[in-house]
Design an enzyme around this catalytic site. Structure first.
Site, PDB file in Angstrom:
ATOM      1  N   ASN A 268      34.844  37.023  28.288  1.00 52.48           N
ATOM      2  CA  ASN A 268      34.223  36.887  29.618  1.00 52.48           C
ATOM      3  C   ASN A 268      33.559  38.233  29.984  1.00 52.48           C
ATOM      4  O   ASN A 268      33.696  39.208  29.242  1.00 52.48           O
ATOM      5  CB  ASN A 268      35.306  36.469  30.625  1.00 52.48           C
ATOM      6  N   CYS A 270      34.061  40.855  31.902  1.00 52.09           N
ATOM      7  CA  CYS A 270      34.742  42.175  31.947  1.00 52.09           C
ATOM      8  C   CYS A 270      35.729  42.384  30.817  1.00 52.09           C
ATOM      9  O   CYS A 270      36.423  43.400  30.754  1.00 52.09           O
ATOM     10  CB  CYS A 270      35.405  42.346  33.306  1.00 52.09           C
ATOM     11  N   GLU A 272      38.591  40.925  29.746  1.00 54.88           N
ATOM     12  CA  GLU A 272      40.034  40.660  29.723  1.00 54.88           C
ATOM     13  C   GLU A 272      40.361  39.277  29.178  1.00 54.88           C
ATOM     14  O   GLU A 272      41.527  38.987  28.917  1.00 54.88           O
ATOM     15  CB  GLU A 272      40.648  40.842  31.119  1.00 54.88           C
TER      16      GLU A 272
HETATM   17  O1  CDP Z   1      38.360  40.717  42.266  1.00 51.32           O
HETATM   18  P1  CDP Z   1      37.950  39.374  41.712  1.00 51.32           P
HETATM   19  O2  CDP Z   1      39.094  38.435  41.589  1.00 51.32           O
HETATM   20  O3  CDP Z   1      36.805  38.745  42.455  1.00 51.32           O
HETATM   21  O4  CDP Z   1      37.362  39.557  40.237  1.00 51.32           O
HETATM   22  P2  CDP Z   1      37.619  40.659  39.107  1.00 51.32           P
HETATM   23  O5  CDP Z   1      39.072  40.740  38.779  1.00 51.32           O
HETATM   24  O6  CDP Z   1      36.934  41.938  39.481  1.00 51.32           O
HETATM   25  O7  CDP Z   1      36.861  40.036  37.877  1.00 51.32           O
HETATM   26  C1  CDP Z   1      37.466  39.029  37.097  1.00 51.32           C
HETATM   27  C2  CDP Z   1      36.412  38.298  36.315  1.00 51.32           C
HETATM   28  O8  CDP Z   1      35.577  37.584  37.209  1.00 51.32           O
HETATM   29  C3  CDP Z   1      35.457  39.171  35.529  1.00 51.32           C
HETATM   30  O9  CDP Z   1      35.958  39.562  34.301  1.00 51.32           O
HETATM   31  C4  CDP Z   1      34.291  38.224  35.381  1.00 51.32           C
HETATM   32  O10 CDP Z   1      34.542  37.311  34.353  1.00 51.32           O
HETATM   33  C5  CDP Z   1      34.271  37.505  36.700  1.00 51.32           C
HETATM   34  N1  CDP Z   1      33.318  38.105  37.661  1.00 51.32           N
HETATM   35  C6  CDP Z   1      32.033  37.626  37.717  1.00 51.32           C
HETATM   36  O11 CDP Z   1      31.688  36.723  36.985  1.00 51.32           O
HETATM   37  N2  CDP Z   1      31.098  38.155  38.589  1.00 51.32           N
HETATM   38  C7  CDP Z   1      31.423  39.170  39.410  1.00 51.32           C
HETATM   39  N3  CDP Z   1      30.496  39.660  40.238  1.00 51.32           N
HETATM   40  C8  CDP Z   1      32.735  39.683  39.378  1.00 51.32           C
HETATM   41  C9  CDP Z   1      33.674  39.128  38.492  1.00 51.32           C
END
Ligand code: CDP
Length: 570
Positions: A268, A270, A272
């Site tokens: 994905n 980021c 993880e």
């Molecule tokens: O804080 P939040 O739960 O919104 O997300 P995060 O932990 O920062 O990001 C988790 C995953 O959400 C990332 O690895 C991406 O796959 C996705 N993501 C995304 O698609 N677009 C964003 N602007 C932020 C996160």
């Protein structure tokens, strides 16, 4: 603006349920917790009273920001919106024909529209200049197709106020790998992509032994170069431009709990979540900072009993998300329901260390982390086994093959025995998300397993009207310390931030965490600008040696600048 006011602003902008005209439906964060708890308990069987009991337990787990479901769940649960509750997708394997490629572009657009971040492996596309039969033309290659995806992403704004994120991987033996490595160096190009080279064990051995390296596509060798030259190109680009990242793909597949039934080529956005074609995962993080009792005192400790009680409830919540969520594509739903991956992780690790008076990366911090992560991992696997006894194992569970997997072989005997007896509900259980937004909502705790970025720094926040506003953001543990001891007290030496840590401290924490996490970890190793190129390369070799599944660094430099500024911009 104080810490709580900033958290409230982010909640209001990103996660507060509002009617289309902007009138709030959630009057408080508690209302959002209640909405999520109600939505996720709706799939429990046994009547209204059973559902109410689970809803109360779920709401209690969310209270005081102890458990933070990922952003998509906050934004979408219980809203009737046509959005997915899954943060992460890897899209289907790209076919090497035009018709099929544009069909995949459509699938990507639909997935992004519902709010999912997507990852792609572009290695299945034939290299630039390869013949295309029947049209008398040469192929344009994977990188030029990435431009098409990049434009699509810019056009389709993801659901709500969130911008789309994509990951592109290319194998280290694809003939266009050098073009891929340098593609983002053109200003403004591929800005919606994170890029990573998928590096094989054979390649790492060729670098080590200084051997030639063949670039191949479908068994046909295009050319050969020195493995060390290619590695240096990857490293130099990363040193100067902070991209591409590196993913140790053979290790990911060898350690995958599902290696008996799937092959992974991408992650994905980021990193993880390494996922197979059409794979999907949802995320949620336990906020360790919220579980520390008597912070900064000699009695400071993480309440491990509370942690062990919390884990089974949040595993159940995440498992329920799979049945509650919408899916942009049928294939994604089929994949998610056949394997029932969940990604339970932590956030606020660095704050919890500070509150327990342990310096990030020190032997004390490593000991604490091992204790906490053992409890999370074991309780999470036990909880998933208990849910399997009640609701059934994930459909592709094969007891013998699953128990033979590398992660599972390393579990304590008592946990393995329970899995052997009851099965398991979720094929993969743990993951460390970046928690970029949810950790802000929880009062700006440190993100995931990252050190505190800075105790006070400035962030530009993009408002729904498109304007950017600058805010001073204060770290949670720092604010707590100041509240207790006043502004004048000198900070003890366990208050360390990302800029002042040695790279080895970052790496140690990542490698130890990986031992307990079955999926992967989002982690950026922040480096001082003056880090030498040789020292920089050593970090990657060390990450490989220590058993990490990938490595991402960030060194501020004149080209990309600093991501977050610790000083107000002039
Ligand atoms: O804080 P939040 O739960 O919104 O997300 P995060 O932990 O920062 O990001 C988790 C995953 O959400 C990332 O690895 C991406 O796959 C996705 N993501 C995304 O698609 N677009 C964003 N602007 C932020 C996160």
């Amino acid at each position: 603006m104080d810490e709580t006011a900033f958290a409230r602003l982010i909640w209001d902008m990103k996660y507060r349920l509002k009617r289309p005209d902007g009138t709030p439906v959630d009057n408080s964060v508690e209302d959002s917790w209640f909405r999520i708890a109600e939505a996720l308990s709706a799939v429990e069987v046994g009547g209204k009273r059973v559902r109410q009991t689970w809803s109360r337990k779920f709401a209690a787990a969310l209270a005081d920001y102890r458990f933070l479901p990922a952003g998509r769940i906050w934004a979408g649960a219980g809203t009737q919106r046509s959005v997915t509750l899954f943060n992460c997708f890897v899209m289907g394997q790209l076919p090497d024909d035009l018709n099929g490629l544009f069909e995949h572009l459509r699938e990507a657009a639909l997935t992004m529209q519902q709010g999912g971040g997507i990852g792609y492996d572009f290695s299945t596309i034939r290299p630039r200049g390869a013949p295309v039969s029947g049209v008398g033309a040469d192929a344009s290659g994977p990188v030029s197709f990435m431009d098409v995806w990049d434009s699509m992403c810019a056009t389709i704004m993801s659901a709500g106020t969130r911008r789309g994120a994509m990951m592109a991987t290319l194998r280290c033996d694809h003939p266009d790998i050098e073009e891929f490595i340098h593609a983002k160096q053109q200003k403004g190009r591929l800005t919606n992509f994170n890029m990573s080279v998928t590096v094989t064990d054979a390649f790492m051995a060729a670098v080590e032994e200084d051997r030639p390296w063949d670039l191949v596509f479908e068994g046909h060798s295009y050319r050969s170069l020195r493995a060390r030259d290619l590695w240096d190109q990857i490293m130099r680009a990363t040193y100067d431009y902070a991209e591409p990242g590196v993913i140790f793909i053979d290790r990911i597949n060898a350690r995958n709990n599902l290696s008996y039934c799937e092959t992974i080529a991408a992650t994905n956005p980021c990193g993880e979540q390494p996922l197979p074609p059409y794979g999907a995962c949802l995320l949620g993080s336990i906020n360790l900072a919220a579980l520390v009792r008597d912070p900064f005192t000699a009695k400071a400790r993480l309440d491990e009993a509370a942690l062990e009680k919390l884990v089974p409830i949040v595993v159940r919540m995440l498992d329920n998300v799979i049945d509650v969520s919408r899916f942009p594509l049928r294939e994604q739903e089929r994949e998610a329901k056949a394997k029932r991956r969940i990604g339970l992780g932590v956030t606020g690790l660095a704050d919890a260390f500070i509150q327990c008076r342990a310096r990030y990366g020190s032997p004390e911090s490593i000991d604490l982390m091992k204790r906490w992560f053992t409890r999370i991992r074991d309780q999470a696997y036990l909880a998933s086994a208990d849910i399997a006894a009640e609701k059934g194992s994930f459909p592709l569970f094969d007891q013998e093959a699953f128990l033979a997997g590398e992660n599972i072989r390393n579990l304590p005997d008592k946990v393995r025995k329970v899995i052997a007896k009851k099965g398991i509900r979720n094929a993969l259980v743990t993951s460390i998300a970046p928690t970029g937004t949810i950790s802000l909502v929880a009062g700006n705790v440190s993100s995931g397993i990252e050190p505190v970025f800075a105790f006070c720094h400035h962030r530009r926040v993009l408002l729904p009207n498109g304007e950017a506003e600058e805010h001073e953001v204060v770290n949670h543990a720092y604010a707590l310390f100041r509240e207790k001891f006043g502004e004048e007290t000198a900070l003890p030496d366990y208050f360390v931030d990302a800029q002042s840590l040695a790279p080895e401290d970052h790496l140690k924490i990542q490698a130890v965490a990986q031992d307990y996490i079955d999926s992967s970890i989002s982690k950026t190793i922040n480096l001082p600008e003056e880090t030498s190129f040789t020292a920089f390369k050593d970090i990657y070799s060390e990450a490989y040696r220590l058993g990490c599944k990938g490595c991402t660094t960030y060194r501020p430099n004149p080209v990309t600048g600093a991501v977050l500024s610790t000083k107000p911009e002039p």
